[in-house]
Design a protein around this motif. Structure first.
Motif, PDB file in Angstrom:
ATOM      1  N   ILE A 163      34.689  23.156  52.300  1.00  0.00           N
ATOM      2  CA  ILE A 163      35.853  23.070  53.249  1.00  0.00           C
ATOM      3  C   ILE A 163      36.691  21.894  53.194  1.00  0.00           C
ATOM      4  N   GLN A 166      35.257  33.726  50.021  1.00  0.00           N
ATOM      5  CA  GLN A 166      35.063  34.424  48.557  1.00  0.00           C
ATOM      6  C   GLN A 166      33.513  35.059  48.785  1.00  0.00           C
ATOM      7  N   ARG A 212      43.459  38.304  51.547  1.00  0.00           N
ATOM      8  CA  ARG A 212      43.150  39.449  52.308  1.00  0.00           C
ATOM      9  C   ARG A 212      43.625  40.678  51.828  1.00  0.00           C
ATOM     10  N   ALA A 218      40.992  30.024  59.629  1.00  0.00           N
ATOM     11  CA  ALA A 218      40.908  30.133  58.118  1.00  0.00           C
ATOM     12  C   ALA A 218      40.693  29.014  57.455  1.00  0.00           C
ATOM     13  N   ASP A 219      39.662  29.253  56.628  1.00  0.00           N
ATOM     14  CA  ASP A 219      39.145  28.069  55.925  1.00  0.00           C
ATOM     15  C   ASP A 219      38.857  28.067  54.527  1.00  0.00           C
ATOM     16  N   ASP A 220      38.851  29.316  53.916  1.00  0.00           N
ATOM     17  CA  ASP A 220      38.591  29.539  52.702  1.00  0.00           C
ATOM     18  C   ASP A 220      39.740  28.688  51.648  1.00  0.00           C
ATOM     19  N   PRO A 221      39.402  27.986  50.754  1.00  0.00           N
ATOM     20  CA  PRO A 221      40.420  27.333  49.793  1.00  0.00           C
ATOM     21  C   PRO A 221      41.878  28.264  49.309  1.00  0.00           C
ATOM     22  N   ILE A 222      40.920  29.431  49.002  1.00  0.00           N
ATOM     23  CA  ILE A 222      41.930  30.507  48.426  1.00  0.00           C
ATOM     24  C   ILE A 222      42.983  30.916  49.043  1.00  0.00           C
ATOM     25  N   GLU A 223      43.052  30.706  50.640  1.00  0.00           N
ATOM     26  CA  GLU A 223      44.186  31.332  51.380  1.00  0.00           C
ATOM     27  C   GLU A 223      44.622  30.345  52.338  1.00  0.00           C
ATOM     28  N   SER A 253      47.647  36.883  53.881  1.00  0.00           N
ATOM     29  CA  SER A 253      47.332  36.125  52.909  1.00  0.00           C
ATOM     30  C   SER A 253      47.233  37.359  51.512  1.00  0.00           C
TER      31      SER A 253
END
Lengths: 275, 275, 275
Positions: free
Chosen positions: A73, B71, B104, A46-51, B101
């Motif tokens: 990233i 996103q 998700r 998982a690499d989205d800043p949001i999670e 998360s």
């Protein structure tokens, strides 16, 4: 380490179903996930800043690999790295191709300044680049002659030990001979086969294996790292026995990691030195 | 389903060269494309918001898989999902790691509110999370004990049926025993081998296989889904016979899907119940 | 070409450790890297606009493949393409699925207007779309009947030659029979096996192989391209001999590329025509 206690180290990985959060490149991400599963740990990519902070929070350890670095990233790497530090989770950092662009160098410096890594793994060029911020790196692969030799051995050891002390990380230099040091003890590991350099991702897979091993053995990062490096090399040796080219070599490498047990570790070829 | 008519169901996939549009994760995207090709359908992977509606428009069915959620891809999922609904194309939704998360969960809720799915597939934790919006999910893998047992079976069936009714989708829960229901009829499928949990992407590949099957059999979503789940499990059984570890297991799984025919389906182990 | 001098062409790839910069899709990126390594060249995958010029600068050749096109990557393709042109590095362009969306067509036109490619490779539909900006493309795969036949052969040759002249590129049309032309000489190559169409990435891998070959043989783009196309097909033939399905076919294809030598090229099946 006296006697390599593979069984203890590896049993903990398997028993604990260690969860490894990987922020890694898109070239080898599938192989990294599969080798982590092969050793009975659980990968989560998982690499989205949001999670990333939440994901790191529920994991046991973190891999940060710069293989296909992207601007958005970098933020994820910083966020997850700091979260892992706060949570006491060990982190493996792989500065892939750090000498290949200013962007990679800048990112590596920023990460080294803001995050504490348990293990930093690279080829000799990449580690040299971290050490000197020099211009010597040859993309993602080491120069053909960029290996540890009798001539350069002393210099390489000093570099690795100094970088270990400076970063408070175990330094792993992989190549024909692998070197692992925490700044005091130095291990040379002569497992593996040259053909591993002809498949992409052996380094990235090793990042995941190290992370699983240190995630399950947080009190003993150095020993766990040395064990992981040996185990990966030994898997390569078994893989070559069954391979008919570089395609089957990769497949059998993952097979090997799914089959490895303590008897295989009799092949481990390590020299420990304390200077 | 009375007699499983594999030949009819699968022949349509092959005859029609069903085109499967996948908005899926980057970990297993290659395997998903290859298993779709192995069953003689055509994969098309595209996830930029600027083109997903056009791509969905020329395809026969759609997979939305949240494995490595980003996103900007959420928008693509919504756009493509709505376009597929308008076009009458069936959609498979895989809420990978939905409990891991807030991002998700929020995405899954938004998708469930704005898009109608033909099939929703997950492990028991993921389906439970969709059902309860609870905190029970253990990342991308089900908890080790999170399987259908004699004790929890009634509860799991009720949950799956209620979710099927609420979402008007066929619900697929995969695990040691797979469960498929449209809210009325419930199938338990006992094909497959435990080792499939040790390679990444068996679930994602199954998403693609289900999509191909329902894309070619839009009048019979439930039967096509059950057939796809059985077929995947049977391929796993054949694969294990040839595998020497988890690396070869994956390769032989794709081999099996490229070789499967109706005689293989004699292995299918399904129990149908109507309550 | 008189006698195909495989040994000269391939020896240079191996001797020079040609570095191939790939801006390619995420579906087959791993296979592309592995086949480049299998032929003893060095892949470097990097697609963020912030670093692509530097990466192209230290490489020998460039691949631009539109497989999973994204808006921010279009900028990377333009930047890297121009940099490669300035540096005199040959570029392979693969307009994957160019007929499938307006976005892909617009991108292909922009790239063709602003960058000079040494080689453009596609299936007949894709090349036709470039040629006519027509609506004939059927996603990423050619239509089943979209092959070179006795009936359409003259038309296809004329199209390929005109496109070669217009773009100053060697045009490669792959399919059951492959066609390669620089606008004057036309080669038909009948190597390869139909099963290659059932694994994703044979085209993308061929892009990488062509890039390596022309990167090492910049004075002889046409000959190097023809050799690469033959070599890939011959590897497919060897792979099929060992394959038990499409999973093992891919693995053995990479094996084959890691083992190929000049004796294998006796299988090359080429017809040269000058009209």
């Amino acid at each position: 380490m006296g006697e390599l206690n593979f069984q203890n180290v590896f049993d903990k990985v398997r028993k604990d179903s260690v969860m490894v959060h990987c922020i890694t490149n898109y070239v080898t991400i599938n192989d990294v996930a599969n080798i982590i599963l092969a050793m009975d740990a659980s990968p989560i990519m998982a690499d989205d800043p949001i999670e990333v902070c939440e994901i790191t929070g529920i994991s046991d350890c973190l891999v940060i690999n710069m293989g296909t670095l992207k601007q958005n990233i970098v933020r994820s790497m910083l966020l997850a790295g700091k979260k892992a530090n706060e949570s006491g989770h060990p982190i493996v950092f792989d500065p892939v191709g750090v000498g290949a662009s200013k962007f990679r160098k800048d990112t590596a410096i920023k990460l080294l300044n803001e995050v504490h890594f348990s293990v930093i793994r690279g080829n000799i060029s990449e580690i040299k680049t971290l050490y000197e911020w020099s211009e010597n790196s040859y993309g993602v692969d080491a120069k053909k002659d960029d290996i540890i030799t009798e001539d350069n051995q002393k210099k390489v050891i000093r570099m690795a030990k100094e970088l270990a002390v400076k970063t408070k990380a175990v330094i792993v230099i992989t190549g024909e001979t692998d070197l692992v040091t925490d700044g005091e003890t130095v291990y040379f590991i002569k497992n593996g086969v040259p053909e591993m350099a002809r498949i992409t991702g052996c380094g990235c897979m090793l990042d995941g294996v190290i992370a699983g091993f240190i995630g399950a053995n947080q009190g003993n990062i150095l020993e766990a790292t040395v064990t992981a490096v040996s185990a990966m090399g030994i898997c390569g040796e078994y893989a070559r026995e069954n391979a008919k080219g570089t395609g089957t070599l990769k497949v059998h490498l993952i097979d090997a990691m799914s089959n490895i047990d303590e008897t295989w570790m009799e092949r481990s070829n390590q020299i420990e030195s304390r200077s």
